[in-house]
Write a protein that holds these residues in place. Structure first.
Motif, PDB file in Angstrom:
ATOM      1  N   SER A  63       3.213   0.824   8.107  1.00 55.99           N
ATOM      2  CA  SER A  63       2.895   1.905   7.195  1.00 55.99           C
ATOM      3  C   SER A  63       4.016   2.648   6.746  1.00 55.99           C
ATOM      4  O   SER A  63       3.969   3.200   5.807  1.00 55.99           O
ATOM      5  CB  SER A  63       2.167   2.864   8.289  1.00 55.99           C
ATOM      6  OG  SER A  63       1.016   2.351   8.687  1.00 55.99           O
ATOM      7  N   THR A  74      -1.055   5.802   5.395  1.00 57.57           N
ATOM      8  CA  THR A  74      -1.250   4.462   5.298  1.00 57.57           C
ATOM      9  C   THR A  74      -1.889   3.711   6.579  1.00 57.57           C
ATOM     10  O   THR A  74      -2.647   3.038   6.841  1.00 57.57           O
ATOM     11  CB  THR A  74       0.143   3.583   5.001  1.00 57.57           C
ATOM     12  OG1 THR A  74       0.507   4.257   3.522  1.00 57.57           O
ATOM     13  CG2 THR A  74      -0.225   2.107   4.927  1.00 57.57           C
ATOM     14  N   VAL A 119       0.792  -1.268   0.071  1.00 57.15           N
ATOM     15  CA  VAL A 119      -0.049  -0.086  -0.127  1.00 57.15           C
ATOM     16  C   VAL A 119       0.840   1.380  -0.095  1.00 57.15           C
ATOM     17  O   VAL A 119       0.581   2.110  -0.797  1.00 57.15           O
ATOM     18  CB  VAL A 119      -0.916  -0.123   1.145  1.00 57.15           C
ATOM     19  CG1 VAL A 119      -1.615   1.244   1.298  1.00 57.15           C
ATOM     20  CG2 VAL A 119      -1.988  -1.099   1.021  1.00 57.15           C
ATOM     21  N   THR A 120       1.909   1.338   0.951  1.00 58.27           N
ATOM     22  CA  THR A 120       2.789   2.407   0.939  1.00 58.27           C
ATOM     23  C   THR A 120       3.581   2.533  -0.322  1.00 58.27           C
ATOM     24  O   THR A 120       3.730   3.983  -0.829  1.00 58.27           O
ATOM     25  CB  THR A 120       3.781   2.463   2.283  1.00 58.27           C
ATOM     26  OG1 THR A 120       2.972   1.851   3.505  1.00 58.27           O
ATOM     27  CG2 THR A 120       4.553   3.620   2.688  1.00 58.27           C
TER      28      THR A 120
END
Length: 439
Positions: free
Chosen positions: A384, A354, A344-345
């Motif tokens: 994150s 995130t 995601v990051t």
């Protein structure tokens, strides 16, 4: 799930093929929307609407750029560089560690984030070339300072990061004191220290000739500009005003929690007190826009990309699917959370952005598996942060490239993103996993 994986992979491949990072993120964002069933127009509209999520960050970056150019105009950076040169005494390792230490201050002591890079680094490029310092090592040093402090130190951006972790955990059913979070984040922080030392004293310790891609005139101008910054500059009234403006900007940032307002205050003080002349206003603003404008737009488009992934349910689909095979196994749960955080990051380029995405799904999962609040905080904080180093869209990589490519001889992907990914994400993953299992 497919939308996240395909779009992030597409962004990384395009970036590594040296497609402009803005275009790479834009194409990845639109592809995610199409995969999730949106039309091309709906995808574009959603991206544009999501850009407002980073509007404050973008204007802060632009104003910090103008402030940085104004500071550079007074010549005070030349004094700083000369002091640094006397301290460094020609040792490559010392230079890289000093740069890493100075960049750490930008997250806590003087929270200007990446705005210091175009002030400090371009005047040193000529020195790097003379000493045959590998610029990938400089990129690793800068990224360390932009990233490690907010993971561990509860001040400046670090306090903000820990507050977001605590708030999102509480929102999703698990409470933890903000003061406890640094105790757990020390372990992944040590992983970053190990990555920095490996980069400085192993990977990039050898001499390296920097290739030349500029034409003769352009190269001569670049070298002349950097060399001129190394000349002796007497301390004068302009420099006193500049220091006052920096201090006032810092105070405003601390009390208002607004980087934009702090930078604007510093700029106004420098103009009103004649540290820079009014007639230079247009030129300084233009230079600040040129220097930081690309970063601001990358952040805006990355926010739009994140909105597409969130609002279409692509991320929720991905993290929900992982629940089915985790069960009660802490090891598998920790590895999965870290891997999803990395993915995601890498896509959205923001550790801070995130946290809410991961916390909403994984805090309840951590409760069910049996992780302690501190282990959960470390998992969320490390997951994150993973990908921030190495993401083409992250300011932790764009900032170093901005300074090191001032003379056109530093590639964003191969000279910044790939080295920082290898040296920081690997130890972060390992140490974050260990911390989650033992705390």
């Amino acid at each position: 799930m497919i939308a996240v994986i395909v779009s992030v992979f597409l962004m990384i491949v395009l970036s590594m093929l040296r497609v402009n990072v803005l275009l790479s993120i834009l194409i990845a964002a639109l592809s995610a929307g199409l995969i999730m069933g949106l039309s091309i127009m709906d995808s574009m509209n959603l991206l544009i609407s999501g850009m407002s999520g980073q509007a404050e960050t973008a204007i802060s970056i632009i104003l910090l750029g103008v402030f940085a150019v104004a500071i550079k105009y007074t010549g005070i950076t030349g004094i700083l560089v000369n002091k640094l040169l006397r301290f460094m005494k020609g040792k490559r390792g010392t230079i890289l560690l000093t740069i890493a230490g100075l960049s750490c201050f930008s997250q806590n002591l003087v929270p200007v984030h990446i705005a210091f890079i175009p002030i400090l680094i371009p005047p040193l490029l000529h020195l790097f070339d003379q000493m045959k310092i590998d610029r990938r090592g400089v990129a690793a040093a800068l990224t360390f300072g932009l990233k490690a402090p907010y993971l561990v130190i509860p001040a400046g951006y670090g306090l903000m990061y820990h507050q977001i972790i605590a708030t999102e955990m509480k929102t999703n059913g698990m409470s933890i004191a903000i003061s406890a979070i640094p105790l757990g984040m020390i372990i992944p922080g040590l992983g970053m220290v190990a990555g920095l030392l490996f980069a400085v004293f192993v990977t990039y310790r050898k001499e390296k000739e920097t290739g030349t891609i500029l034409g003769g005139l352009a190269q001569s101008q670049a070298l002349a500009e950097t060399s001129a910054s190394l000349e002796e500059i007497p301390f004068n009234k302009q420099h006193v005003i500049t220091l006052m403006a920096i201090l006032l900007a810092l105070v405003i940032q601390i009390f208002t929690h607004s980087l934009a307002l702090g930078a604007l205050t510093g700029i106004i003080v420098m103009f009103l007190c004649r540290a820079v002349p009014f007639l230079k206003g247009d030129e300084l603003v233009d230079d600040g826009m040129k220097m930081m404008g690309t970063i601001a737009f990358v952040m805006l488009i990355a926010a739009g990309y994140a909105t597409i992934l969130k609002d279409t349910g692509a991320i929720n689909e991905l993290v929900t699917l992982t629940k089915s095979f985790i069960g009660d196994n802490k090891l598998i749960a920790a590895i999965t959370i870290l891997l999803i955080g990395l993915l995601v990051t890498m896509g959205i380029g923001s550790s801070f952005g995130t946290i809410p995405i991961l916390a909403a799904v994984y805090v309840p999962l951590c409760v069910s598996v049996g992780f302690s609040p501190l282990s959960t905080a470390v998992l969320i904080g490390t997951a994150s942060a993973l990908g921030d180093a190495g993401s083409p869209a992250s300011d932790s990589t764009i900032g170093p490239t901005m300074g090191l490519n001032a003379d056109g001889r530093h590639n964003h992907i191969w000279d910044t993103c790939v080295p920082t990914f290898m040296h920081y994400n690997i130890p972060l993953f390992i140490c974050g996993l260990i911390a989650a299992l033992i705390l």
